[in-house]
Design a protein around this motif. Structure first.
Motif, PDB file in Angstrom:
ATOM      1  N   ASP A 125       0.820  -1.217   0.000  1.00  0.00           N
ATOM      2  CA  ASP A 125       0.000   0.000   0.000  1.00  0.00           C
ATOM      3  C   ASP A 125       0.852   1.266   0.000  1.00  0.00           C
ATOM      4  O   ASP A 125       0.314   2.369   0.115  1.00  0.00           O
ATOM      5  N   GLY A 126       2.178   1.087  -0.092  1.00  0.00           N
ATOM      6  CA  GLY A 126       3.070   2.235  -0.086  1.00  0.00           C
ATOM      7  C   GLY A 126       3.325   2.799   1.302  1.00  0.00           C
ATOM      8  O   GLY A 126       3.945   3.852   1.444  1.00  0.00           O
ATOM      9  N   LYS A 127       2.877   2.093   2.346  1.00  0.00           N
ATOM     10  CA  LYS A 127       3.092   2.555   3.720  1.00  0.00           C
ATOM     11  C   LYS A 127       4.447   2.062   4.212  1.00  0.00           C
ATOM     12  O   LYS A 127       4.786   0.885   4.046  1.00  0.00           O
ATOM     13  N   LYS A 128       5.189   2.970   4.836  1.00  0.00           N
ATOM     14  CA  LYS A 128       6.504   2.608   5.364  1.00  0.00           C
ATOM     15  C   LYS A 128       6.322   1.720   6.587  1.00  0.00           C
ATOM     16  O   LYS A 128       5.640   2.089   7.541  1.00  0.00           O
ATOM     17  N   VAL A 129       6.934   0.525   6.552  1.00  0.00           N
ATOM     18  CA  VAL A 129       6.832  -0.413   7.669  1.00  0.00           C
ATOM     19  C   VAL A 129       8.117  -0.452   8.492  1.00  0.00           C
ATOM     20  O   VAL A 129       8.089  -0.800   9.671  1.00  0.00           O
ATOM     21  N   VAL A 130       9.233  -0.119   7.867  1.00  0.00           N
ATOM     22  CA  VAL A 130      10.521  -0.067   8.553  1.00  0.00           C
ATOM     23  C   VAL A 130      11.268   1.152   8.044  1.00  0.00           C
ATOM     24  O   VAL A 130      11.237   1.457   6.850  1.00  0.00           O
ATOM     25  N   GLU A 131      11.930   1.831   8.969  1.00  0.00           N
ATOM     26  CA  GLU A 131      12.805   2.944   8.599  1.00  0.00           C
ATOM     27  C   GLU A 131      14.193   2.611   9.126  1.00  0.00           C
ATOM     28  O   GLU A 131      14.309   2.041  10.219  1.00  0.00           O
ATOM     29  N   GLY A 132      15.214   2.947   8.377  1.00  0.00           N
ATOM     30  CA  GLY A 132      16.545   2.644   8.868  1.00  0.00           C
ATOM     31  C   GLY A 132      17.646   3.265   8.047  1.00  0.00           C
ATOM     32  O   GLY A 132      17.412   3.815   6.968  1.00  0.00           O
ATOM     33  N   VAL A 133      18.842   3.172   8.604  1.00  0.00           N
ATOM     34  CA  VAL A 133      20.062   3.626   7.941  1.00  0.00           C
ATOM     35  C   VAL A 133      21.153   2.607   8.235  1.00  0.00           C
ATOM     36  O   VAL A 133      21.361   2.234   9.392  1.00  0.00           O
ATOM     37  N   ALA A 134      21.821   2.156   7.182  1.00  0.00           N
ATOM     38  CA  ALA A 134      22.936   1.219   7.323  1.00  0.00           C
ATOM     39  C   ALA A 134      24.243   1.945   7.069  1.00  0.00           C
ATOM     40  O   ALA A 134      24.294   2.901   6.289  1.00  0.00           O
ATOM     41  N   THR A 135      25.284   1.470   7.728  1.00  0.00           N
ATOM     42  CA  THR A 135      26.647   1.891   7.412  1.00  0.00           C
ATOM     43  C   THR A 135      27.389   0.642   6.964  1.00  0.00           C
ATOM     44  O   THR A 135      27.358  -0.380   7.651  1.00  0.00           O
ATOM     45  N   VAL A 136      27.989   0.738   5.782  1.00  0.00           N
ATOM     46  CA  VAL A 136      28.694  -0.413   5.220  1.00  0.00           C
ATOM     47  C   VAL A 136      30.067   0.003   4.725  1.00  0.00           C
ATOM     48  O   VAL A 136      30.333   1.184   4.513  1.00  0.00           O
ATOM     49  N   MET A 137      30.917  -0.995   4.548  1.00  0.00           N
ATOM     50  CA  MET A 137      32.178  -0.784   3.861  1.00  0.00           C
ATOM     51  C   MET A 137      31.987  -1.341   2.453  1.00  0.00           C
ATOM     52  O   MET A 137      31.749  -2.542   2.278  1.00  0.00           O
TER      53      MET A 137
END
Length: 157
Positions: A125-137
């Protein structure tokens, strides 16, 4: 045969994106419970889950986290990427049959091949279920290799 290809650090640009979609199935919940050991009945027992505020079974929150990991590992930056950290907020439940879309966006390039990536997850439905930010190498060399085929796993009734 499908390929896994990465985007090395030097090729990444702020604003680059990638996404995958996945329909959450019974098999997903059972396999995730088996691997993780998380057998909370809100994920596996309809009668128990019906009596919760969710009024039915929901997927494990970290299952969405695993799909984020897969998108980073296989799409952006792709093979050779090393996870450094992940912030997650679970905003809405993910239910059986939901088609979720993991959308990655490069937010920032940092020293030492580090990259910050927005990792939101949306339902059908286009609703955000998870929000997040990753840091990767991010990887430093270009890689292109065949996508490994996984063995079939059957789930006993």
């Amino acid at each position: 045969m499908p390929l896994l290809e990465n985007r090395p650090y030097d090729e990444l640009k702020v604003g680059d994106t990638a996404s995958i979609t996945h329909t959450v199935t019974e098999r997903d919940l059972i396999l995730f419970a088996e691997v993780s050991g998380d057998v909370n009945p809100v994920h596996l027992d309809e009668d128990f889950a019906a009596a919760t505020p969710f009024k039915g079974r929901i997927a494990h929150g970290m299952l969405a986290g695993a799909f984020i990991s897969a998108t980073i590992a296989c799409e952006l930056p792709g093979p050779g990427t090393i996870y450094i950290g992940q912030e997650l907020s679970f905003l809405r439940p993910v239910r059986l049959g939901d088609e979720i879309r993991i959308e990655l966006e490069i937010l920032e390039k940092l020293p030492k091949n580090r990259v910050r990536i927005a990792t939101p997850v949306f339902n059908q439905d286009g609703k955000k279920v998870v929000e997040g930010v990753a840091t990767v190498m991010a990887p430093t060399e270009k890689v292109s290799l065949p996508r490994p085929a996984l063995p079939a796993v059957s789930i006993a009734p």
